[in-house]
Every structure is written in C-alpha cells, then in structure tokens.
Design a protein around this motif. Sequence first.
Motif, PDB file in Angstrom:
ATOM      1  N   CYS A  92      -2.123  -5.939  -2.746  1.00  0.00           N
ATOM      2  CA  CYS A  92      -1.923  -6.134  -1.305  1.00  0.00           C
ATOM      3  C   CYS A  92      -2.192  -7.578  -0.889  1.00  0.00           C
ATOM      4  O   CYS A  92      -1.654  -8.062   0.115  1.00  0.00           O
ATOM      5  N   LYS A 145      -9.370  -0.670   1.849  1.00  0.00           N
ATOM      6  CA  LYS A 145      -9.271  -0.160   0.480  1.00  0.00           C
ATOM      7  C   LYS A 145     -10.617   0.338  -0.043  1.00  0.00           C
ATOM      8  O   LYS A 145     -10.665   1.221  -0.909  1.00  0.00           O
ATOM      9  N   ASN A 151       0.824  -1.205   0.000  1.00  0.00           N
ATOM     10  CA  ASN A 151       0.000   0.000   0.000  1.00  0.00           C
ATOM     11  C   ASN A 151       0.862   1.260   0.000  1.00  0.00           C
ATOM     12  O   ASN A 151       0.548   2.242  -0.683  1.00  0.00           O
TER      13      ASN A 151
END
Length: 314
Positions: A207, A180, A29
């Motif tokens: 991720c 997210k 991230n």
Amino acid sequence: MLARVANNLFWMGRYIERAEHVARYLNVNYFSSLDAPNEKSQSRDHVLHSLLFMANGPVEEGYELTEKNAFYDIGLNPEESFSVLNCIKYARENANGARDLISTELYESINKFYHFVLNYDADFFVSKGLFDFTTQIAESTSIIRAKIRGTLLHDEVYAIIMLGVNIERATQIVRIIQAKYYDALKAQGGYDKKFSKSYEWTTLLKCIEAYDMMRRHYKKTPTSLSTLEFLILNPECPRSVMNSLVQVKNHINVLNEDKYPEKDSAAFLIGKTHAEYRYKTVDTIEGNIEHFIEEIQDTLIDIANKIEKEYFKY
C-alpha cells in the motif's frame, strides 16, 4: 509573499499527497485482499471497513456497507470531504490562489488532473473502473510532483509546498499503518497464526509502495517488527515517517534561519521530533503500537498548526 498565498501553497501540497495515498490504499488493499491466504482478509466487510477507516476513520453505525457505496464515497462523492475528488478540487483551488508563484507546467498538470477526476464516470468507477481510476490518480500525482521538483525554483515557494507534501505523507503513512495494524489484529491466520507474521504486513508495505525495497533491505519475509522499523525509522526509505521528518526539518530551515529556534516554535518542535525518532528503537514502538500512532498523529498535527500559525496566519 502574502501569508494567504503561502497557506495556499502548503495546502496544495498536502491535498495532492493525500489524494495519492487514499487512491493507492483503495487500489492495493482491495485487490490484495482477493489473494489473501485467509478468509477474514478476503472478507468484503473486513476490506471495506479498512478502506473507509483509512480514508475517514471508523465507519458510522447504520452505514450501508457495500462496495458501490464505499468506492463512491472514497473516490468521487462530492459531499464527502475525504473523497479523492474533493482532495483534487481543494488542491486546484489552492493552486489558483498561488497561480503567480507556480509554473504554468505545474498548474496545467493540476488543472488537467482535476478535470480528469471531475469528469470520471461514477457508475463505471464503482462497477469496474476501480483499477483504472486509482492507477490514473497515482500516475497524475507522480507527474505533479515531478513538475514541482523540475519546474519551480528551489526557494521558499518550493520549501512551503514540500513542507505540506512531507507532513501529509507522514500523516498518511501513519494512518495506513493504523488501518493495517487493526486489520492484522482481526485477521490473524493464513501462512502463520501469529500476529507478527500476518499477511496484512505484506499488504501494508504494498500500500505504501515499499514492499520490494523492504525485501531488498531485510532479505526476508515481512514481519510486524521489520515492517514497522522500515516504515517508521528507516531514513533511507522515501516513504518512511523518519524520511518525511528529515525533509520537513530541511525545508523549515529554509523559512527559519535561526540557529537556536525558540522552544515554542515550529522549527524547535520539528527538530525535537526528528531527534527523538532518530534514536528511537522499533521494540519501543511494537510494544505499544496504538500509543505510538496516537502520539505521532498528535505531534504531526501540532507541527502543522505551528507552521500555519507562524508563517501563514492572515
């Protein structure tokens, strides 16, 4: 097997899996944000909030939000229960409690992993060691999982460890989806102004190490719909919630041989949840993602609590 020892095995698996997901999210991230197509996704505050939210929930008011503070708290802060350091510490403590039931190779891998994290220089980590540290975490957890699969008898000991691994995997996948999802709401823009085509969906897949396989499966750029379908409902994706539920169902059957489990049992709840998600469609999830996240998180907590109550209570 003593219930206490079984509990050690279960939580050893959970903490190993948790450490990997937290470290990978920290790595992917953060570095993906540097190439993000819009200013919001590149914003340091936006990224740091996302990292801390995934690791521990909403950032407390008054928290000094800097890269050094966020990295240290998530990675090496011994005072924070959610830190990678403490995850590995707890995994090792649980491995110590079940030492007679696991292989020497597995124990040595966990012990080596613990000392690597314990002795990692915190100043170097927060200044320029993020990539090295998180990459080492991912590699070490992969080695440990290989030792679990390759050196243990595939009996009830293995089943208990893998119950912990897969329940934690599903939990962490949902947490990453939640983080997210909120990022996508805040950072609409870039290649396309629509929420459904936000760059954050691509970051989400990376991720979870599912980006390449998602592109192979759908042969198109990720959208909210295809990403959620792949990560939640696709049983062939090893990182999906559905795949984890399949594994949990298989492993609970090793411990519970009842063909018709009682309605209040862990096996019944696992089977019910598995059946529900087997026939769930992604449009019902996308229409109310927050409700889905809350529902599946509560269900996973209930499953874990029932397993502990039925098999590990001492």
